[in-house]
Structures are given as C-alpha cells and as structure tokens.
Design a protein around this motif. Sequence first.
Motif, PDB file in Angstrom:
ATOM      1  N   ALA A 201       0.811  -1.219   0.000  1.00  0.00           N
ATOM      2  CA  ALA A 201       0.000   0.000   0.000  1.00  0.00           C
ATOM      3  C   ALA A 201       0.845   1.271   0.000  1.00  0.00           C
ATOM      4  CB  ALA A 201      -0.933   0.001   1.209  1.00  0.00           C
ATOM      5  N   LEU A 202       2.009   1.251   0.650  1.00  0.00           N
ATOM      6  CA  LEU A 202       2.847   2.440   0.701  1.00  0.00           C
ATOM      7  C   LEU A 202       3.327   2.863  -0.687  1.00  0.00           C
ATOM      8  CD1 LEU A 202       5.021   1.734   3.875  1.00  0.00           C
ATOM      9  CD2 LEU A 202       3.077   3.300   3.665  1.00  0.00           C
ATOM     10  N   ILE A 203       3.410   1.869  -1.603  1.00  0.00           N
ATOM     11  CA  ILE A 203       3.826   2.151  -2.971  1.00  0.00           C
ATOM     12  C   ILE A 203       2.631   2.344  -3.890  1.00  0.00           C
ATOM     13  CG2 ILE A 203       4.993   1.189  -5.005  1.00  0.00           C
ATOM     14  CD1 ILE A 203       6.873  -0.250  -3.118  1.00  0.00           C
ATOM     15  N   SER A 204       1.735   1.374  -3.896  1.00  0.00           N
ATOM     16  CA  SER A 204       0.699   1.334  -4.928  1.00  0.00           C
ATOM     17  C   SER A 204      -0.562   2.118  -4.574  1.00  0.00           C
ATOM     18  CB  SER A 204       0.316  -0.126  -5.213  1.00  0.00           C
ATOM     19  OG  SER A 204      -0.305  -0.720  -4.077  1.00  0.00           O
ATOM     20  N   LEU A 205      -0.758   2.425  -3.301  1.00  0.00           N
ATOM     21  CA  LEU A 205      -1.971   3.124  -2.879  1.00  0.00           C
ATOM     22  C   LEU A 205      -1.652   4.538  -2.392  1.00  0.00           C
ATOM     23  CD1 LEU A 205      -5.024   3.052  -2.357  1.00  0.00           C
ATOM     24  CD2 LEU A 205      -4.533   2.054  -0.115  1.00  0.00           C
ATOM     25  N   TYR A 206      -0.771   4.631  -1.392  1.00  0.00           N
ATOM     26  CA  TYR A 206      -0.457   5.933  -0.814  1.00  0.00           C
ATOM     27  C   TYR A 206       0.633   6.670  -1.598  1.00  0.00           C
ATOM     28  CZ  TYR A 206      -2.764   3.525   3.074  1.00  0.00           C
ATOM     29  OH  TYR A 206      -3.631   2.804   3.851  1.00  0.00           O
ATOM     30  N   GLU A 207       1.405   5.928  -2.362  1.00  0.00           N
ATOM     31  CA  GLU A 207       2.458   6.504  -3.212  1.00  0.00           C
ATOM     32  C   GLU A 207       3.366   7.443  -2.426  1.00  0.00           C
ATOM     33  OE1 GLU A 207       0.399   8.236  -6.519  1.00  0.00           O
ATOM     34  OE2 GLU A 207       0.014   6.299  -7.458  1.00  0.00           O
ATOM     35  N   ILE A 208       3.866   6.965  -1.312  1.00  0.00           N
ATOM     36  CA  ILE A 208       4.757   7.760  -0.471  1.00  0.00           C
ATOM     37  C   ILE A 208       6.145   7.784  -1.111  1.00  0.00           C
ATOM     38  CG2 ILE A 208       5.847   7.911   1.801  1.00  0.00           C
ATOM     39  CD1 ILE A 208       3.255   6.786   2.977  1.00  0.00           C
ATOM     40  N   GLU A 209       6.556   8.932  -1.585  1.00  0.00           N
ATOM     41  CA  GLU A 209       7.772   9.047  -2.390  1.00  0.00           C
ATOM     42  C   GLU A 209       9.006   8.591  -1.621  1.00  0.00           C
ATOM     43  OE1 GLU A 209      10.024   9.782  -5.826  1.00  0.00           O
ATOM     44  OE2 GLU A 209       7.864   9.507  -5.469  1.00  0.00           O
ATOM     45  N   SER A 210       9.111   8.941  -0.362  1.00  0.00           N
ATOM     46  CA  SER A 210      10.290   8.544   0.412  1.00  0.00           C
ATOM     47  C   SER A 210      10.376   7.032   0.545  1.00  0.00           C
ATOM     48  CB  SER A 210      10.261   9.194   1.799  1.00  0.00           C
ATOM     49  OG  SER A 210       9.074   8.843   2.496  1.00  0.00           O
ATOM     50  N   PHE A 211       9.240   6.363   0.677  1.00  0.00           N
ATOM     51  CA  PHE A 211       9.253   4.903   0.758  1.00  0.00           C
ATOM     52  C   PHE A 211       9.629   4.301  -0.591  1.00  0.00           C
ATOM     53  CE2 PHE A 211       7.339   0.667   0.579  1.00  0.00           C
ATOM     54  CZ  PHE A 211       7.860   0.111   1.746  1.00  0.00           C
ATOM     55  N   ARG A 212       9.119   4.865  -1.678  1.00  0.00           N
ATOM     56  CA  ARG A 212       9.457   4.363  -3.003  1.00  0.00           C
ATOM     57  C   ARG A 212      10.960   4.474  -3.260  1.00  0.00           C
ATOM     58  NH1 ARG A 212       7.388   7.210  -7.248  1.00  0.00           N
ATOM     59  NH2 ARG A 212       7.174   5.392  -8.588  1.00  0.00           N
ATOM     60  N   ARG A 213      11.584   5.530  -2.792  1.00  0.00           N
ATOM     61  CA  ARG A 213      13.021   5.708  -2.977  1.00  0.00           C
ATOM     62  C   ARG A 213      13.826   4.800  -2.054  1.00  0.00           C
ATOM     63  NH1 ARG A 213      14.011  10.231  -6.069  1.00  0.00           N
ATOM     64  NH2 ARG A 213      16.164  10.334  -5.350  1.00  0.00           N
ATOM     65  N   PHE A 214      13.219   4.383  -0.966  1.00  0.00           N
ATOM     66  CA  PHE A 214      13.849   3.471  -0.013  1.00  0.00           C
ATOM     67  C   PHE A 214      13.719   2.010  -0.447  1.00  0.00           C
ATOM     68  CE2 PHE A 214      13.120   0.634   3.638  1.00  0.00           C
ATOM     69  CZ  PHE A 214      14.272   0.827   4.391  1.00  0.00           C
ATOM     70  N   TYR A 215      12.659   1.692  -1.162  1.00  0.00           N
ATOM     71  CA  TYR A 215      12.222   0.313  -1.380  1.00  0.00           C
ATOM     72  C   TYR A 215      13.164  -0.498  -2.268  1.00  0.00           C
ATOM     73  CZ  TYR A 215       8.752  -3.408  -2.200  1.00  0.00           C
ATOM     74  OH  TYR A 215       8.085  -4.600  -2.271  1.00  0.00           O
ATOM     75  N   TYR A 216      13.697   0.119  -3.303  1.00  0.00           N
ATOM     76  CA  TYR A 216      14.461  -0.627  -4.303  1.00  0.00           C
ATOM     77  C   TYR A 216      15.940  -0.640  -3.926  1.00  0.00           C
ATOM     78  CZ  TYR A 216      10.109  -0.128  -6.833  1.00  0.00           C
ATOM     79  OH  TYR A 216       8.787  -0.157  -7.180  1.00  0.00           O
ATOM     80  N   SER A 217      16.484  -1.858  -3.830  1.00  0.00           N
ATOM     81  CA  SER A 217      17.864  -2.049  -3.391  1.00  0.00           C
ATOM     82  C   SER A 217      18.511  -3.138  -4.223  1.00  0.00           C
ATOM     83  CB  SER A 217      17.884  -2.436  -1.905  1.00  0.00           C
ATOM     84  OG  SER A 217      19.106  -3.026  -1.540  1.00  0.00           O
ATOM     85  N   ILE A 218      19.825  -3.068  -4.402  1.00  0.00           N
ATOM     86  CA  ILE A 218      20.521  -4.079  -5.191  1.00  0.00           C
ATOM     87  C   ILE A 218      20.409  -5.466  -4.564  1.00  0.00           C
ATOM     88  CG2 ILE A 218      22.756  -3.740  -4.060  1.00  0.00           C
ATOM     89  CD1 ILE A 218      22.061  -4.562  -7.795  1.00  0.00           C
ATOM     90  N   ALA A 219      20.131  -5.524  -3.269  1.00  0.00           N
ATOM     91  CA  ALA A 219      19.971  -6.833  -2.624  1.00  0.00           C
ATOM     92  C   ALA A 219      18.726  -7.558  -3.127  1.00  0.00           C
ATOM     93  CB  ALA A 219      19.906  -6.678  -1.112  1.00  0.00           C
ATOM     94  N   HIS A 220      17.717  -6.809  -3.571  1.00  0.00           N
ATOM     95  CA  HIS A 220      16.484  -7.407  -4.094  1.00  0.00           C
ATOM     96  C   HIS A 220      16.471  -7.242  -5.611  1.00  0.00           C
ATOM     97  CE1 HIS A 220      14.128  -6.950  -0.049  1.00  0.00           C
ATOM     98  NE2 HIS A 220      15.214  -7.684   0.050  1.00  0.00           N
ATOM     99  N   LEU A 221      16.714  -8.335  -6.306  1.00  0.00           N
ATOM    100  CA  LEU A 221      16.798  -8.291  -7.756  1.00  0.00           C
ATOM    101  C   LEU A 221      15.427  -8.354  -8.410  1.00  0.00           C
ATOM    102  CD1 LEU A 221      19.823 -10.724  -8.240  1.00  0.00           C
ATOM    103  CD2 LEU A 221      19.851  -8.231  -7.972  1.00  0.00           C
ATOM    104  N   THR A 222      14.438  -8.939  -7.708  1.00  0.00           N
ATOM    105  CA  THR A 222      13.080  -9.050  -8.227  1.00  0.00           C
ATOM    106  C   THR A 222      12.082  -8.612  -7.162  1.00  0.00           C
ATOM    107  OG1 THR A 222      13.085 -11.391  -7.566  1.00  0.00           O
ATOM    108  CG2 THR A 222      13.553 -10.905  -9.888  1.00  0.00           C
ATOM    109  N   TYR A 223      10.910  -8.139  -7.625  1.00  0.00           N
ATOM    110  CA  TYR A 223       9.856  -7.633  -6.743  1.00  0.00           C
ATOM    111  C   TYR A 223       8.534  -8.223  -7.237  1.00  0.00           C
ATOM    112  CZ  TYR A 223      13.581  -4.424  -5.508  1.00  0.00           C
ATOM    113  OH  TYR A 223      14.786  -3.900  -5.103  1.00  0.00           O
ATOM    114  N   PHE A 224       7.969  -9.129  -6.440  1.00  0.00           N
ATOM    115  CA  PHE A 224       6.787  -9.886  -6.858  1.00  0.00           C
ATOM    116  C   PHE A 224       5.509  -9.235  -6.355  1.00  0.00           C
ATOM    117  CE2 PHE A 224      10.261 -12.941  -6.675  1.00  0.00           C
ATOM    118  CZ  PHE A 224      10.094 -13.676  -7.843  1.00  0.00           C
TER     119      PHE A 224
END
Length: 304
Positions: A201-224
């Motif tokens: 929800a923080l990404i797809s519903l509330y679209e919180i920009e700071s969380f979106r910038r935090f979410y993607y990391s090289i440790a996670h190669l895929t996001y299901f």
Amino acid sequence: MATINPRPNAQSPTCPVCGSGAFDTVDLPVRHAEGVAIHVCDDCELTYLWPQPAPETLAAFYAAEYRDIYNDPTPAERHEQDLPEACLRAARVAPLITGDERLLEIGSGSFAFLKTIAPMLETAVGIEPDDKTRAWFAESSDLRTLPDINTLTVNDGPFDLIVMFHVLEHLPNPVNYLSHLRNLLSPNGRIVVEVPNADDALISLYEIESFRRFYYSIAHLTYFNPASLVQCARASKLTGEVTGIQRYDLSNHLFWAQHGRPGGQAAYTSIISAEANDAYARDLIRTGKADTLWGVFRAAGRTG
C-alpha cells in the motif's frame, strides 16, 4: 558506501520469470548500486532490476559484505530480534507438519526459525551463505547448516517441506532455483515462499515518495506481486496458492507518511488499539495491498 556494479556487456532487459522483453521503467534510484534501472514486465507484472550483478559478484557479496553494508547487528543480536517473527512463521507452517517431516530452510539468516521449528520435525537443515553467522550458530547448535544448496548430499533429502523467507527476491534466476527445489521435494512435499509484495500500500496506494526511494535495493533483484509470484511458480512447474501477510502496523504507515523514514513500528500504540491494527491488516490483505506475500506450492501434477 559500498556499491555493487552490474555485469559488463549485459544483454537487453529480459524478465527473469517469463522471458519477455516488453517492459516499463520506474524512474527511481536503486540503493547500493550504480548503473542499474528498475523495470516492470508488461506481461507477468514482475518488477526487476537490470542489468544484474554477475553470479560470482553476488556470491561474494552474500558470503561477506551483505550484513556489513546493511549495518546488521551481531548474529546473536539478530537471532534474539528475529525470534518473535520466527514463532509467527512457525505457527503458519505448523498446519503442514505432523512431526516426522524433513525440512530445508533456504536463507536461514540468524537461524531463529530453524531453531524454533526443529523440535517439531524429524530433521531440519539450514542453508545460509553468511560465513560468520554459520560459524556463530555452530557454536551452540548441532543442527546441520550449509553455505549453499550445492553442498547438500543425497542423504539430506528428499524434503517434505522447503521454506524460503525473504530469499526468492535475492536470486537472479528464481524460476531455475524453484525448479531445482521442486526436484528436492518428497512426493507430497511443499515449498513455502515468503516475499515482499510489490503492491504494498505504501507504494501502490499511498504513493509515499520517500518509501518508493527506499524500497528498491541491489539486494532485491526481483519484486513480486501476487500475479508474478503465481507465474513464477507456474514456470517452475509448481502449483499452489498465494495469500497476503501484513508484517508492519498502522503506526508504521503513519510514520512513513509523517516523517518519510522507517522506524515507526508500534510508534502510536498509545492511541491505536490492537483491534484497529488487526482490522487495518485484514483490509490490506483483502485488497491485495499487504506488505508481504505467502505462497505454498507443490509440484504440479501431484496431489496430497
């Protein structure tokens, strides 16, 4: 800060699950990486990083650097911190256990789950690439632990239950890996997969920009999301069900909205009741916006 660079001369972006070359891109940075972009597959909805690090780079990263880059505490401290969630996971797995099962955990981390679940089983084996954590756990436990799946022997399997908690998203080829695990199952065996939900929800519903910038990391190669996790299982010749889990509470979401950073779990329990948290979690799960996915799969064509 340390970064992991992509492999040189990478091919054109290709979805690691369905193989499609059709994608959209997400204009956000990837933490701890340079020259890496975020892609969303047009066909199966998988979000993935491209280009990805070479296999030997990833192996070295998880064997030594991963815990340091993410400022993890000592293995003993992580173990204590992880025990409450290990108990929750054991409770979710318990309906699949009768007492004589052989279990394999991929990515045992601090070994909190393996230690919690082992008394309920005939055999429990843990795979953990972090050398320091394995050495620490071996000092106090005689449970079998190994650095990678290729060090398993014929006598270790087959397994009635294989569990992966927040591991699949770290792997460069999730379909091949799940296919390999399928071959380690007993006739009625199950694979349990827990991964972050890209439809959080923080990404797809509330679209919180700071969380979106935090979410993607090289440790996670895929996001299901649910659709791409089902597709990944299907491509691995597995079948089963995917449901949602909400690991973080309403306080955490309000904290992200207010302060734009992590650290808000249970921050507002003085005014938010357990009943309100439970109702919020149920609604997120019902609408597919929970932060985590829980999949239980078996080899396609098998029953039981």
